[in-house]
Design an enzyme around this catalytic site. Structure first.
Site, PDB file in Angstrom:
ATOM      1  N   LYS A 146      83.781  36.767  95.878  1.00 14.29           N
ATOM      2  CA  LYS A 146      83.909  35.447  95.254  1.00 14.29           C
ATOM      3  C   LYS A 146      85.322  35.263  94.686  1.00 14.29           C
ATOM      4  CE  LYS A 146      78.941  35.295  94.227  1.00 14.29           C
ATOM      5  NZ  LYS A 146      77.893  35.279  93.155  1.00 14.29           N
ATOM      6  N   ARG A 193      73.199  45.394  99.357  1.00 20.48           N
ATOM      7  CA  ARG A 193      72.586  44.812  98.147  1.00 20.48           C
ATOM      8  C   ARG A 193      72.599  45.828  97.004  1.00 20.48           C
ATOM      9  NH1 ARG A 193      71.401  39.483  96.818  1.00 20.48           N
ATOM     10  NH2 ARG A 193      69.536  39.928  95.623  1.00 20.48           N
ATOM     11  N   THR A 206      72.039  41.053  89.888  1.00 15.47           N
ATOM     12  CA  THR A 206      72.755  39.779  89.776  1.00 15.47           C
ATOM     13  C   THR A 206      73.517  39.664  88.462  1.00 15.47           C
ATOM     14  OG1 THR A 206      71.037  38.760  91.134  1.00 15.47           O
ATOM     15  CG2 THR A 206      72.443  37.272  89.861  1.00 15.47           C
ATOM     16  N   ASN A 241      80.179  37.312  88.950  1.00 15.09           N
ATOM     17  CA  ASN A 241      79.646  38.626  89.335  1.00 15.09           C
ATOM     18  C   ASN A 241      80.231  39.161  90.642  1.00 15.09           C
ATOM     19  OD1 ASN A 241      78.288  36.967  91.070  1.00 15.09           O
ATOM     20  ND2 ASN A 241      76.230  37.447  90.320  1.00 15.09           N
ATOM     21  N   HIS A 262      78.715  38.237  96.708  1.00 16.75           N
ATOM     22  CA  HIS A 262      77.416  37.841  97.254  1.00 16.75           C
ATOM     23  C   HIS A 262      77.077  38.828  98.361  1.00 16.75           C
ATOM     24  CE1 HIS A 262      74.226  35.605  99.190  1.00 16.75           C
ATOM     25  NE2 HIS A 262      74.803  35.952 100.326  1.00 16.75           N
TER      26      HIS A 262
HETATM   27  O1  CDP Z   1      73.822  36.800  94.151  1.00 15.81           O
HETATM   28  P1  CDP Z   1      72.376  37.210  93.992  1.00 15.81           P
HETATM   29  O2  CDP Z   1      71.578  37.117  95.265  1.00 15.81           O
HETATM   30  O3  CDP Z   1      72.248  38.539  93.320  1.00 15.81           O
HETATM   31  O4  CDP Z   1      71.717  36.183  92.945  1.00 15.81           O
HETATM   32  P2  CDP Z   1      70.952  34.791  93.151  1.00 15.81           P
HETATM   33  O5  CDP Z   1      69.782  34.802  92.256  1.00 15.81           O
HETATM   34  O6  CDP Z   1      70.716  34.503  94.586  1.00 15.81           O
HETATM   35  O7  CDP Z   1      71.988  33.732  92.549  1.00 15.81           O
HETATM   36  C1  CDP Z   1      73.115  33.340  93.293  1.00 15.81           C
HETATM   37  C2  CDP Z   1      74.335  33.317  92.388  1.00 15.81           C
HETATM   38  O8  CDP Z   1      74.196  32.274  91.436  1.00 15.81           O
HETATM   39  C3  CDP Z   1      74.551  34.575  91.538  1.00 15.81           C
HETATM   40  O9  CDP Z   1      75.199  35.613  92.227  1.00 15.81           O
HETATM   41  C4  CDP Z   1      75.406  34.027  90.397  1.00 15.81           C
HETATM   42  O10 CDP Z   1      76.779  33.920  90.818  1.00 15.81           O
HETATM   43  C5  CDP Z   1      74.840  32.624  90.227  1.00 15.81           C
HETATM   44  N1  CDP Z   1      73.863  32.585  89.120  1.00 15.81           N
HETATM   45  C6  CDP Z   1      74.283  32.129  87.866  1.00 15.81           C
HETATM   46  O11 CDP Z   1      75.455  31.782  87.716  1.00 15.81           O
HETATM   47  N2  CDP Z   1      73.390  32.074  86.839  1.00 15.81           N
HETATM   48  C7  CDP Z   1      72.101  32.459  87.002  1.00 15.81           C
HETATM   49  N3  CDP Z   1      71.259  32.398  85.986  1.00 15.81           N
HETATM   50  C8  CDP Z   1      71.673  32.927  88.249  1.00 15.81           C
HETATM   51  C9  CDP Z   1      72.579  32.983  89.297  1.00 15.81           C
HETATM   52 MG    MG Z   2      70.867  35.534  96.376  1.00 13.80          MG
END
Ligand code: CDP
Ligand code: MG
Length: 137
Positions: free
Chosen positions: A9, A85, A91, A112, A115
């Site tokens: 990112k 992953r 996350t 974070n 992705h």
């Molecule tokens: O990236 P990952 O699959 O681990 O998480 P996701 O639940 O699919 O969420 C996608 C992205 O949204 C995360 O990697 C964060 O950058 C963002 N996010 C956020 O900013 N705040 C949250 N409460 C959840 C997700």
């Molecule tokens: Mg995701």
């Protein structure tokens, strides 16, 4: 053999972590089969995160992903989806285990760093989106 999508990112690119994150993937024994540095179109990012439409963080994460260049990487190997992953970590970096990219290098969920595809179906869909030109077989 599986192929999965990794995005570094904008925060990761800005912090010069392209090498560190790619190093970890390569050292694991995974192969980088597609790699590009790009300013992602908003439409690509919105489609990428379509599963999150309507959630409170959807606009914010789309803003973040378009705030600067990203690296899109196609990563291949045995069990690549799950392996990557796990390497990226939870996350929320505060919950990510030490030894993971997020657990070692990040502090906030909004920044974070990476992705990675959540499962094989997501990987197939996301790779088509970020590498519409295709990948080597
Ligand atoms: O990236 P990952 O699959 O681990 O998480 P996701 O639940 O699919 O969420 C996608 C992205 O949204 C995360 O990697 C964060 O950058 C963002 N996010 C956020 O900013 N705040 C949250 N409460 C959840 C997700
Ligand atoms: Mg995701």
């Amino acid at each position: 053999m599986e192929t999965t999508l990794v995005l570094i990112k904008p925060g990761g690119v800005a912090r010069n972590l392209i090498g560190e994150i790619t190093r970890r993937i390569e050292l694991r024994g995974l192969e980088v089969v597609g790699l590009k540095l790009m300013q992602a179109p908003r439409s690509t990012v919105e489609e990428h995160y379509a599963e999150h439409v309507g959630k409170p963080f959807y606009q914010g994460v789309c803003d973040y992903l378009t705030s600067g260049p990203v690296v899109a990487m196609a990563v291949r190997g045995t069990n690549a989806v799950k392996a990557v992953r796990a390497m990226m970590g939870a996350t929320n970096p505060i919950e990510a285990a030490p030894g993971t990219v997020r657990g070692d290098l990040a502090l906030s969920i909004e920044d974070n760093l990476t992705h990675s595809s959540s499962d094989a179906e997501a990987a197939e869909r996301e790779l088509k989106l970020w590498f519409p030109e295709g990948l080597p077989r």
